[in-house]
Motif scaffolding. Structure first.
Motif, mmCIF file in Angstrom:
data_model
loop_
_atom_site.group_PDB
_atom_site.id
_atom_site.type_symbol
_atom_site.label_atom_id
_atom_site.label_comp_id
_atom_site.label_asym_id
_atom_site.label_seq_id
_atom_site.Cartn_x
_atom_site.Cartn_y
_atom_site.Cartn_z
ATOM 1 N N PRO A 99 -0.934 9.578 5.436
ATOM 2 C CA PRO A 99 0.189 8.505 4.701
ATOM 3 C C PRO A 99 1.381 8.928 4.943
ATOM 4 C CG PRO A 99 -2.086 9.892 3.509
ATOM 5 C CD PRO A 99 -1.855 10.154 5.273
ATOM 6 N N GLU A 100 2.579 7.695 4.508
ATOM 7 C CA GLU A 100 3.814 7.491 4.622
ATOM 8 C C GLU A 100 4.217 6.722 3.273
ATOM 9 O OE1 GLU A 100 6.237 9.998 7.303
ATOM 10 O OE2 GLU A 100 5.777 8.565 8.895
ATOM 11 N N PHE A 101 3.387 6.904 2.471
ATOM 12 C CA PHE A 101 3.664 5.953 1.266
ATOM 13 C C PHE A 101 4.013 5.957 0.460
ATOM 14 C CE2 PHE A 101 -1.376 5.133 1.643
ATOM 15 C CZ PHE A 101 -1.478 4.841 3.070
ATOM 16 N N SER A 102 5.132 7.067 0.261
ATOM 17 C CA SER A 102 6.060 7.214 -0.774
ATOM 18 C C SER A 102 6.702 8.392 -0.078
ATOM 19 C CB SER A 102 5.595 7.809 -1.799
ATOM 20 O OG SER A 102 5.321 9.425 -1.619
ATOM 21 N N PHE A 103 8.555 8.819 -0.827
ATOM 22 C CA PHE A 103 9.871 9.192 0.333
ATOM 23 C C PHE A 103 9.765 9.811 -0.978
ATOM 24 C CE2 PHE A 103 11.581 4.928 -0.724
ATOM 25 C CZ PHE A 103 12.257 5.528 -1.083
ATOM 26 N N ARG A 104 11.244 11.164 -0.795
ATOM 27 C CA ARG A 104 11.735 11.962 -0.883
ATOM 28 C C ARG A 104 13.001 12.110 -0.402
ATOM 29 N NH1 ARG A 104 9.991 14.440 -6.163
ATOM 30 N NH2 ARG A 104 7.448 14.287 -6.583
ATOM 31 N N ASP A 182 2.916 -2.173 -2.004
ATOM 32 C CA ASP A 182 3.286 -1.246 -2.424
ATOM 33 C C ASP A 182 2.575 -0.134 -2.130
ATOM 34 O OD1 ASP A 182 5.654 -2.954 -1.686
ATOM 35 O OD2 ASP A 182 6.314 -2.158 -4.247
ATOM 36 N N HIS A 183 2.945 1.471 -1.732
ATOM 37 C CA HIS A 183 1.923 1.830 -2.325
ATOM 38 C C HIS A 183 0.556 2.977 -1.327
ATOM 39 C CE1 HIS A 183 3.697 4.521 -5.253
ATOM 40 N NE2 HIS A 183 4.051 3.595 -5.632
ATOM 41 N N GLU A 184 -0.023 1.722 -1.196
ATOM 42 C CA GLU A 184 -0.964 1.187 -0.286
ATOM 43 C C GLU A 184 -0.394 1.085 1.649
ATOM 44 O OE1 GLU A 184 -3.525 1.359 -1.123
ATOM 45 O OE2 GLU A 184 -3.255 1.296 -3.169
ATOM 46 N N TYR A 185 0.496 1.178 2.143
ATOM 47 C CA TYR A 185 0.953 1.406 4.009
ATOM 48 C C TYR A 185 1.798 1.669 3.927
ATOM 49 C CZ TYR A 185 -3.224 -1.565 3.792
ATOM 50 O OH TYR A 185 -4.500 -2.621 3.910
#
Length: 267
Positions: A99-104, A182-185
């Motif tokens: 999963p890549e649901f968030s990033f920095r 959001d946050h799921e896919y």
């Protein structure tokens, strides 16, 4: 419903926009879908999902997407495609992705347009995101912006099964906002031209006569004469900022980044 603006609409709405307010697409991160309803152009954003973007470009270059159906198209929600068996659950020969649901990302790589006490919202290229508040960010030693893609109209995501780490080849385009995703896919980019084609796809699960992705190519692999000759309103420019401020004034407290449509022009 979402729209992408062609040259006439852009000119009417942005009479004061200077040439510096527009930017060209990066051919290596531009996906061109030739569909039975017309051409759709997607700006890919590896900042959000490097593995997902890499996979989509690989499959396009392998020809996996050519001829596949839009096998699930729901009014006011999504248009899905990308499964080699033309139904949910199909995968390519490549392994599933984490999963890549968030990033920095470095803060300088993002344009924040909304600062709230509990969150920030903005854009990386044409793709919208939400991020933790500045106060929460300050509590952490990592100075990079911590955020996630926002499922606004035109945003492109990767489908998956129940397992969060089961994204493989399926992609979907938002036909309307659905922030519950959001946050799921995994978000991989956004449609920057051809929104009318996405809205015109035959509806159904599956449609009685499904529309097809006839050919899918990375723009860098196309002859120069066949590449999209598009420029996008630069999210870092004055005209974009003024456009967002006008939307804020018009919508008041109800303003959302999903109110900001993609504006493009032919160069």
């Amino acid at each position: 419903m979402f729209r992408t603006f062609g040259i006439a609409a852009a000119a009417l709405g942005l009479m004061g926009a200077a040439p510096a307010d527009w930017r060209a697409l990066d051919p290596e991160n531009t996906l061109v879908l030739e569909t039975t309803k017309g051409r759709v152009v997607v700006e890919l954003r590896p900042e959000f999902a490097p593995k997902g973007v890499e996979r989509i470009k690989l499959l396009a270059r392998e020809g996996v997407y050519d001829g596949l159906q839009f096998h699930r198209v729901i009014d006011g929600f999504v248009a899905q495609t990308g499964n080699p068996n033309n139904r949910d659950g199909g995968t390519s020969r490549h392994p599933d992705l984490p999963p890549e649901f968030s990033f920095r990302i470095p803060a300088a790589a993002a344009t924040v347009v909304v600062e709230r006490s509990d969150a920030r919202e903005g854009f990386v290229g044409a793709t919208p995101f939400q991020a933790v508040s500045a106060a929460e960010q300050a509590l952490r030693p990592d100075p990079r912006l911590r955020g996630w893609g926002a499922y606004c109209p035109g945003v492109v995501g990767m489908g998956r099964q129940a397992d969060p780490g089961s994204a493989n080849s399926e992609i979907f385009v938002m036909r309307a906002a659905a922030r519950r995703l959001d946050h799921e896919y995994t978000v991989v980019g956004r449609v920057v031209a051809g929104g009318e084609a996405v809205q015109g796809l035959a509806v159904g699960e599956p449609p009685k006569v499904p529309d097809l992705m006839l050919k899918v190519r990375v723009a860098a692999d196309l002859p120069e004469s066949e590449r999209p000759r598009l420029e996008i309103l630069d999210e870092r420019g004055r005209a974009f900022r003024e456009h967002v401020e006008s939307l804020k004034r018009a919508n008041g407290a109800a303003f959302s980044i999903c109110d900001v449509e993609v504006r493009s022009r032919v160069r």
